[in-house]
Scaffold this motif. Structure first.
Motif, PDB file in Angstrom:
ATOM      1  N   SER A   1      15.952  34.550  -5.449  1.00 61.23           N
ATOM      2  CA  SER A   1      17.178  33.682  -4.869  1.00 61.23           C
ATOM      3  C   SER A   1      17.086  34.123  -3.521  1.00 61.23           C
ATOM      4  O   SER A   1      17.041  35.311  -3.137  1.00 61.23           O
TER       5      SER A   1
ATOM      6  N   GLY B   1      15.342  29.157 -12.584  1.00 62.15           N
ATOM      7  CA  GLY B   1      15.398  30.689 -12.599  1.00 62.15           C
ATOM      8  C   GLY B   1      14.280  31.516 -12.400  1.00 62.15           C
ATOM      9  O   GLY B   1      13.199  30.912 -12.252  1.00 62.15           O
TER      10      GLY B   1
ATOM     11  N   GLU C   1      10.491  31.109 -13.737  1.00 62.81           N
ATOM     12  CA  GLU C   1      10.174  29.722 -14.012  1.00 62.81           C
ATOM     13  C   GLU C   1       9.352  29.015 -13.306  1.00 62.81           C
ATOM     14  O   GLU C   1       8.919  29.189 -12.080  1.00 62.81           O
TER      15      GLU C   1
END
Length: 82
Positions: A9, A44, A47
């Motif tokens: 992220s 996520g 993935e």
């Protein structure tokens, strides 16, 4: 369209006005290069995803409201055929 795997992220507490709700994710593309893509699907880490880039990514947003986004996650890959 390119395939890749979400690796991290990217936290952005400040954003340019007009960027809709979603997340910035670092993606390792098949072949080893990396990019930051905008995600509205809730993908996520780990993935496998499909990404569009450039004007195709920007055109997904409503007309006249295209934010400065040039890589957009548009799908989650369930399985890669062998």
């Amino acid at each position: 369209m390119v395939r890749g795997t979400v690796t991290a992220s990217v936290w952005a507490t400040r954003r340019v006005e007009g960027i809709p709700g979603g997340a910035f994710l670092e993606v390792e593309l098949d072949g080893g290069s990396h990019l930051i893509a905008f995600d509205v699907l809730g993908s996520g880490i780990g993935e496998r995803v499909l990404i569009v880039q450039g004007s195709v990514a920007a055109s997904w947003f409503p007309a006249g409201k295209s934010p400065p986004i040039d890589a957009l996650i548009i799908g989650s890959i369930d399985d890669v055929p062998h």
